[in-house]
Design a protein around this motif. Structure first.
Motif, PDB file in Angstrom:
ATOM      1  N   GLY A  46       7.587  72.755  82.924  1.00  0.00           N
ATOM      2  CA  GLY A  46       8.959  73.232  83.085  1.00  0.00           C
ATOM      3  C   GLY A  46       9.791  72.788  81.898  1.00  0.00           C
ATOM      4  N   ASP A  47      10.489  73.712  81.273  1.00  0.00           N
ATOM      5  CA  ASP A  47      11.306  73.340  80.112  1.00  0.00           C
ATOM      6  C   ASP A  47      12.270  74.467  79.784  1.00  0.00           C
ATOM      7  N   LEU A  48      13.340  74.113  79.093  1.00  0.00           N
ATOM      8  CA  LEU A  48      14.278  75.114  78.587  1.00  0.00           C
ATOM      9  C   LEU A  48      13.678  75.923  77.445  1.00  0.00           C
ATOM     10  N   LEU A  49      12.779  75.298  76.691  1.00  0.00           N
ATOM     11  CA  LEU A  49      12.272  75.895  75.440  1.00  0.00           C
ATOM     12  C   LEU A  49      11.191  76.924  75.743  1.00  0.00           C
ATOM     13  N   LEU A  82      19.822  62.271  85.283  1.00  0.00           N
ATOM     14  CA  LEU A  82      19.843  61.665  86.618  1.00  0.00           C
ATOM     15  C   LEU A  82      19.900  62.721  87.725  1.00  0.00           C
ATOM     16  N   THR A  83      20.874  63.654  87.637  1.00  0.00           N
ATOM     17  CA  THR A  83      20.944  64.697  88.669  1.00  0.00           C
ATOM     18  C   THR A  83      19.670  65.548  88.636  1.00  0.00           C
ATOM     19  N   GLY A  84      19.120  65.763  87.440  1.00  0.00           N
ATOM     20  CA  GLY A  84      17.867  66.527  87.328  1.00  0.00           C
ATOM     21  C   GLY A  84      16.738  65.871  88.126  1.00  0.00           C
ATOM     22  N   VAL A  85      16.677  64.549  88.081  1.00  0.00           N
ATOM     23  CA  VAL A  85      15.627  63.827  88.815  1.00  0.00           C
ATOM     24  C   VAL A  85      15.883  63.914  90.326  1.00  0.00           C
ATOM     25  N   PHE A  86      17.138  63.782  90.717  1.00  0.00           N
ATOM     26  CA  PHE A  86      17.506  63.925  92.137  1.00  0.00           C
ATOM     27  C   PHE A  86      17.117  65.312  92.659  1.00  0.00           C
ATOM     28  N   LEU A  87      17.524  66.356  91.917  1.00  0.00           N
ATOM     29  CA  LEU A  87      17.218  67.724  92.355  1.00  0.00           C
ATOM     30  C   LEU A  87      15.708  67.955  92.406  1.00  0.00           C
ATOM     31  N   ASP A  91      15.760  74.886  83.871  1.00  0.00           N
ATOM     32  CA  ASP A  91      16.829  73.937  83.551  1.00  0.00           C
ATOM     33  C   ASP A  91      16.883  72.966  84.729  1.00  0.00           C
ATOM     34  N   VAL A  92      16.602  71.695  84.458  1.00  0.00           N
ATOM     35  CA  VAL A  92      16.490  70.733  85.573  1.00  0.00           C
ATOM     36  C   VAL A  92      17.815  70.481  86.285  1.00  0.00           C
TER      37      VAL A  92
END
Ligand SMILES: NC(=O)c1ccc[n+]([C@@H]2O[C@H](COP(=O)([O-])OP(=O)(O)OC[C@H]3O[C@@H](n4cnc5c(N)ncnc54)[C@H](O)[C@@H]3O)[C@@H](O)[C@H]2O)c1
Length: 249
Positions: A33-36, A109-114, A57-58
């Protein structure tokens, strides 16, 4: 790792890509998973049939739903998640904009939570799993000029432990990895730095990947809520060569 299905965020380049490559070498199937998009598609094609790239996008819950659905529809299950996507910025606290602060916290941080929120139901469906959250040595100590990054990395470390408590009963383990200085094309850590690292050098990305691999594998079956520090001793104190001889003997 044979047959396990692992989602690696930030997997198109840097250490995320190194983790994905080692996992495939060890028999796993990976979702990158990545933006690129260009780098991600190319890298997945290099890894072959065991890899799938998903644009993600995480910070977007919908992208998480799509990444996990893609893992399950292509490979059948989701057994592991490596949260490696992160961004950096350098500014003293008085010059750090609120916009940059919010951006760093959102990705790191929010990316890890989600990610954990989205992955836990899938791992329960799989009968258990392992989540590896990539924090940093900067999640263990302060670092001038890295305020937003440090806050996010301490956050990842704490969130890991709370999630580990909640997930234990359903057979999902949650741990964090804390790299120190790592060499790499994007990290600018190749040379010219003079950090007091007891082992005397930066890490090769693969040295971090081996800790990630261990935490994803059944060999770490009794580790949850743990932190593995892969920093060559950076955070344990000053090495002898940094201290005047009279202060040692
Ligand atoms: N490089 C180091 O020295 C070092 C040291 C300690 C910890 N770390 C940690 O290791 C991890 C990887 O670091 P790296 O140096 O390989 O980083 P990197 O910048 O090389 O790669 C990060 C990847 O994350 C992706 N990304 C960024 N924002 C994203 C988003 N919103 N959604 C999805 N993907 C996104 C980028 O496109 C990139 O592919 C990070 O969590 C970082 O905090 C790195």
């Amino acid at each position: 790792m044979k047959g396990k299905v692992i989602l690696v965020t930030g997997g198109a380049r840097g250490m995320g890509a190194t983790h994905a490559r080692l996992l495939v070498d060890e028999g796993a199937r990976v979702v990158i998973g990545d933006l690129l998009e260009e780098e991600g598609e190319l890298f997945a094609a290099q890894l072959g049939r065991s890899a799938l790239y998903v644009r993600q996008d995480v910070t977007e819950p919908e992208d998480w739903g799509n990444a996990i659905a893609s893992a399950e529809s292509r490979f059948g299950v989701l057994d592991g998640l490596v949260n490696s996507a992160a961004i950096y910025s350098f500014a003293p606290i008085e010059q750090l904009s609120l916009e940059q602060w919010n951006k760093t916290l959102a990705v790191n941080l929010t990316g890890v939570f989600l990610g954990m929120q989205a992955a836990l139901p899938a791992m329960r469906r799989a009968g258990g799993g392992s989540i590896v959250n990539i924090s940093s040595a900067e999640g263990l100590r302060g670092s001038a000029g890295l305020n937003d990054y440090v806050a996010s990395m301490f956050g990842v470390r704490g969130l890991t432990k709370s999630a580990a408590l909640e997930a234990a009963a359903s057979g999902v383990r949650v741990n964090s990895v804390h790299p120190g200085l790592v060499t790499g094309p994007t990290s600018k850590n190749q040379d010219g730095y003079r950090f007091p690292i007891p082992l005397g050098r930066a890490a090769h990305p693969q040295e971090v990947s081996h800790a990630v691999l261990f935490l994803l594998s059944d060999e770490s079956s009794y580790l949850t809520g743990s932190e593995i520090v892969v920093d060559g001793g950076l955070t344990i104190g000053l090495p002898h060569k940094c201290l005047p001889p009279e202060s040692i003997f």
